[in-house]
Design an enzyme around this catalytic site. Sequence first.
Site, PDB file in Angstrom:
ATOM      1  CE  LYS A  59      18.324  46.974 -47.213  1.00 19.08           C
ATOM      2  NZ  LYS A  59      16.882  46.636 -47.164  1.00 19.08           N
ATOM      3  CG  ASN A  60      13.902  49.647 -48.516  1.00 21.94           C
ATOM      4  OD1 ASN A  60      14.550  48.615 -48.403  1.00 21.94           O
ATOM      5  ND2 ASN A  60      13.516  50.358 -47.474  1.00 21.94           N
ATOM      6  NE  ARG A  90      20.778  42.840 -44.710  1.00 24.52           N
ATOM      7  CZ  ARG A  90      19.521  43.022 -44.293  1.00 24.52           C
ATOM      8  NH1 ARG A  90      19.251  43.196 -43.025  1.00 24.52           N
ATOM      9  NH2 ARG A  90      18.530  43.035 -45.165  1.00 24.52           N
ATOM     10  CG  LEU A 107      -0.372  39.544 -48.939  1.00 21.06           C
ATOM     11  CD1 LEU A 107      -1.844  39.141 -48.979  1.00 21.06           C
ATOM     12  CD2 LEU A 107      -0.194  40.843 -48.163  1.00 21.06           C
ATOM     13  CB  ILE A 152       5.233  47.817 -39.249  1.00 23.54           C
ATOM     14  CG1 ILE A 152       4.648  49.209 -39.557  1.00 23.54           C
ATOM     15  CG2 ILE A 152       5.498  47.041 -40.538  1.00 23.54           C
ATOM     16  CD1 ILE A 152       3.343  49.189 -40.310  1.00 23.54           C
ATOM     17  NE  ARG A 211      10.373  39.490 -46.242  1.00 19.37           N
ATOM     18  CZ  ARG A 211       9.455  38.604 -45.906  1.00 19.37           C
ATOM     19  NH1 ARG A 211       9.803  37.477 -45.344  1.00 19.37           N
ATOM     20  NH2 ARG A 211       8.178  38.837 -46.121  1.00 19.37           N
ATOM     21  N   PRO A 261       5.879  36.604 -42.749  1.00 18.64           N
ATOM     22  CG  PRO A 261       3.627  36.249 -42.274  1.00 18.64           C
ATOM     23  CD  PRO A 261       4.841  36.983 -41.778  1.00 18.64           C
TER      24      PRO A 261
END
Length: 417
Positions: free
Chosen positions: A22-23, A398, A125, A327, A92, A122
């Site tokens: 997925k990533n 997902r 960055l 994390i 995301r 956030p």
Amino acid sequence: MDSICVQGGIALQGEVPIQGSKNAALPILAATLLVGERSFIRNCPRIADVYAMVSLLKAMGCQVNWQEQGILVDSSRVQGHEMQSEAVKGMRSSLCLLGAMIGRCNEVVMEHPGGCVIGQRPIDLHLWALGQMGVAFGETQGLLSATADRLCGARICLPKPSVGATENIILAAVMAEGDTLIEGAAREPEIVALCGYLCACGAWIQGAGTACIRIRGGQRLYGTDYTVPADRIVAGTYLFACIAAGGNIFLEHAPGEDMGAVLTVAGRMGARLCTSREGIYVQAPPRPLSTDRIITAPYPGFPTDLQSSALVAAALGEGVTLVEETIFENRFRVVEELRKMGGRMEMLDTGKLLVRGVDTLQGALVEAKELRGGAALVAAALAAKGESVIRGCLYINRGYENICRDFRELGARVIGA
């Protein structure tokens, strides 16, 4: 189906193929926007997040067709620079389209990205890094806008190794004028896969997989045929499920070379492991051993995405394990549900959880509250005595093609999608 029913207490046996990552697939699909030609992306997982990314690509003018072995993307006719709000809010990883669209169209308008609620994530960055390359950002009526009259290479020193920021810089940098140097870059295998795809398309990138990546912008890109690597997080989920439930399994295609920290923890829990180019063989111990400490960290450390799954095995371990999450501050949402199943866990302070192993877990009605925690609850149900029902499985969809099918292949009694 939004619920999964599991009859637990059955040791896992057999073999199961591990789906595409997925990533890795999501930023690679975003990168197809830069090519302006056809690319065939093999081994794309058929999961909700990939379907959402495909919808976004189609909305921007790409022709996207699923085939048996992968996805054919033709980005030659990209028309718009505004993204569908609902798809962006729910995923995301849509944030990687920011760098891709800046590289392709020099502008983009999008909602702030969404996804699982596992902590504050956030995007400052990302905006700061792209700003170093000449991108100007604004916000009107809740929408994020970005424009770049001239995209320029830059030296960018990341204060922490952010995967998403590294991906966005790479995607923009391949189209920029001049060289870009990323210092403090994320080292994840998914970064290597993205760079592998772009280099196969003609990009010039050196240092992928290290903390220092150099990109020479302005190279002509062309379509290619690329295979997404197997998903190390899915492989790790099934590995820890086997340690918790017992048995012997073979994880076909599992990328053992990318799972060093995971295999180390699994070994300390008593699992016997054999890795090869074909996959990973796992033999569970009679009962998991407690490991003094599990600490999540950026790659090559132990992945935060597998903290919940390791927690399930630790909950059944002999002794006490300290789990430290470094994390995401809200990654322990699965703890409340595991307590319903008889898990003994004590929060020491933010980011630290003391796990006291129990002999058995008991079946219960539990709720998935995010992607990886939901998958961990399925693993816990496999190890528990009696019947469990896991609700909220849309989260699991997902990231897992068909977790029920995969565990049934390993002999589990699972009813669900």
